[in-house]
Design a protein around this motif. Structure first.
Motif, PDB file in Angstrom:
ATOM      1  N   ASP A 485       0.821  -1.214   0.000  1.00 41.88           N
ATOM      2  CA  ASP A 485       0.000   0.000   0.000  1.00 41.88           C
ATOM      3  C   ASP A 485       0.854   1.264   0.000  1.00 41.88           C
ATOM      4  N   LYS A 511      -6.678  -0.635   1.636  1.00 39.51           N
ATOM      5  CA  LYS A 511      -6.108   0.712   1.725  1.00 39.51           C
ATOM      6  C   LYS A 511      -5.650   1.199   0.361  1.00 39.51           C
ATOM      7  N   GLU A 514      -8.497   2.699  -1.436  1.00 35.76           N
ATOM      8  CA  GLU A 514      -8.819   4.012  -0.892  1.00 35.76           C
ATOM      9  C   GLU A 514      -7.914   5.083  -1.493  1.00 35.76           C
TER      10      GLU A 514
END
Length: 578
Positions: A485, A511, A514
């Motif tokens: 990430d 994540k 996102e």
């Protein structure tokens, strides 16, 4: 009510068949490298998202689409408005055999129903009611039969007819279109029922400019029926392995022919001799044909020849000196042939060459010196060759180079520095395990890159820092398994991206989704084989333009994606798991 609203009829003339539908007969699936669909979102919806005000006509069309069941006929409307309403219903897949009836006698000019579900002979009566106004008709992948084609006799001005992938049409159906003498474009791709005898129906189509019979295995001997079609400019008989040298003889008199596609046939050097008189021929595709360098004697007299595909043929070093006679070529494909460095010296005189494909040939660093003088070269394919870092120095002076493929070569990080001066470079493929973060660092001066393929390269989170230099990237693939990430943080600001492939990076989590949720221009996203879960799908809601989503081998189900599709990603047409 305004200007012409219909789509251009030359959409039926796409040489490579790029118009695709959603049935799977046209589309490749499962790869983020391919994404196309016939059906698009209504213009008014797209404009609303962008804050633009749709026109009055667009608003009316959108409203009619919503209330289509309330209308019995549009025949009283101006043609351009009824045409736009028809197009809107097709694009939104709201047209059915009931709503179709409202378009009876509307004098539509263009009826594009390629790959549209449910089309059969019952639709043909309304389609034919357009009469002499109908100029273009696409029924590809439909269930229309020979009997349905009899209706087309009422459309004498028809210019373009597409019946690709229509499995229920045979020689009998050909006879029923034989009177459409105004046809300029006719396409029957992948039809096993058409025979040489049935092709006699083509002899009366004297205005034909384009004929497409790709993947029609029964047409051997039938080309004799088109020898009188002297206006013909484009003929596609690719993937017809029944075609032999004998079939080339009837083509010798088609002096207006500009494009000839005969790849994967049985045509040999002898058959090519029949093409000597085709002085307007500019495109010739011989991929997979059993020809040798001897055919270059015949081709050298074709002064207009600009594009030549000889990939997967029987070329070897023997006879390659004849390439020096083809000085006018702009595009040359020699991929998957048994030619070595010594053959490349004969390409030195091709000063007009803009694209050269040497994929999987037996070439290495020594041969590239012969390419250094090809100053107009824009595209160079060197995938799966023995080219290494030393050879790249010969390419450093090709200042017009825009596209280079070095996948599966032995080029290392150090060699990539020799490409740093190619400021025109837009597309670079470095799908090779020996490429690492250091190689990416050597490319930071190439700020004009729009496509970067690092599919198998060993890029880590640290290496993604260098991606900040490529603000114009529209396509990025990093699938070597080294990202977490943390590395995605350096991707989230590449706002121009429309395709992003981060598959095989097994440490990516929700994540990551996102962080890329702000890349609202994404059309294709692949994060398969990662730790993404259903909970992370909520981060994709802002990606309204997404058409393709691949989350295979993740903790996500098809139902999870379908829920997201119905609530937020209305444009999504291709997803996995499915």
């Amino acid at each position: 009510m305004g200007g012409a609203c219909s789509r251009k009829r030359d959409q039926l003339d796409n040489e490579d068949g790029l118009r695709r539908g959603v049935s799977g007969r046209y589309c490749k699936s499962g790869s983020s490298k391919w994404l196309a669909t016939t059906f698009s979102r209504p213009v008014v919806e797209i404009q609303r998202e962008k804050g633009k005000c749709p026109s009055l006509m667009e608003l009316c069309t959108y409203k009619i689409r919503e209330d289509i069941d309330n209308y019995g006929s549009f025949s009283m409307l101006p043609r351009d408005l009824s045409q736009q309403i028809f197009n809107e219903l097709v694009n939104s897949q709201c047209l059915n055999d009931v709503s179709l009836e409202a378009f009876r006698d509307c004098a539509l000019q263009d009826v594009y129903l390629g790959d549209y579900p449910g089309i059969n002979d019952n639709w043909m009566d309304v389609i034919s009611s357009q009469g002499s106004s109908l100029l273009a008709l696409d029924l590809s992948s439909s269930d229309v039969t020979d009997s349905g084609l009899i209706y087309l006799k009422d459309c004498p001005h028809l210019q373009a007819l597409n019946l690709n992938y229509c499995d229920q049409i045979s020689d009998r159906g050909l006879q029923r279109i034989s009177g459409l003498s105004n046809l300029t474009s006719l396409s029957f791709r992948r039809n096993s029922a058409i025979t040489a005898q049935g092709m006699s129906a083509f002899s009366g189509l004297v205005n034909l400019l384009k004929l497409d019979l790709e993947k029609c295995p029964g047409i051997h001997g039938g080309l004799v029926h088109i020898k009188g079609l002297t206006k013909l400019e484009s003929l596609n008989i690719k993937w017809c392995n029944c075609i032999t040298d004998v079939d080339m003889k009837p083509l010798s008199g088609l002096t207006n022919l500009k494009s000839l596609q005969i790849s994967c046939s049985k045509v040999t050097d002898f058959g090519i001799t029949y093409l000597k008189g085709l002085q307007k021929l500019s495109i010739l595709n011989l991929e997979g044909c059993p020809v040798t360098a001897s055919c270059l004697d015949s081709l050298s007299v074709l002064a207009s020849l600009l594009y030549l595909n000889l990939s997967r043929s029987n070329l070897s070093d023997d006879g390659c000196e004849k390439f020096s006679k083809l000085g006018n070529l702009k595009v040359l494909n020699l991929g998957f042939n048994d030619i070595s460095d010594s053959s490349l010296i004969h390409l030195k005189g091709m000063k007009n060459l803009e694209s050269l494909n040497l994929d999987s040939c037996r070439i290495g660093d020594d041969g590239l010196v012969h390419l250094s003088g090809l100053q107009r070269l824009k595209c160079l394919e060197l995938s799966d060759t023995g080219v290494g870092s030393n050879g790249l120095r010969h390419l450093s002076g090709l200042v017009n180079l825009e596209n280079i493929n070095l996948s599966f070569t032995v080029v290392t990080d150090g060699g990539l520095r020799k490409l740093s001066g190619l400021s025109s470079l837009k597309s670079l493929n470095l799908d090779a395990r020996q490429i690492t973060d250091s190689g990416l660092a050597a490319l930071t001066s190439l700020t004009g890159l729009t496509h970067l393929d690092l599919f198998g390269a060993r890029i880590t989170d640290s290496g993604t820092n260098y991606l900040r230099n490529f603000k114009n990237l529209r396509s990025l693939e990093i699938c070597g398994g080294g990202l977490t990430d943390a590395g995605v943080k350096n991707i989230k600001d590449l706002s121009s991206l429309s395709l992003l492939n981060l598959s095989q990076n097994c440490n990516l989590t929700d994540k990551a989704l996102e962080m890329i949720s702000g890349l609202t221009g994404l059309v294709s996203l692949n994060v398969s084989n990662s730790r993404i879960t259903s909970a992370g799908l909520r981060h994709l809601k802002p990606l309204k333009n997404l058409r393709s989503l691949n989350l295979e081998s993740c903790k996500v189900t098809a139902n999870d994606i379908k829920k997201l599709q119905s609530s937020h990603l209305h444009h999504l047409v291709n997803f996995r798991p499915e």
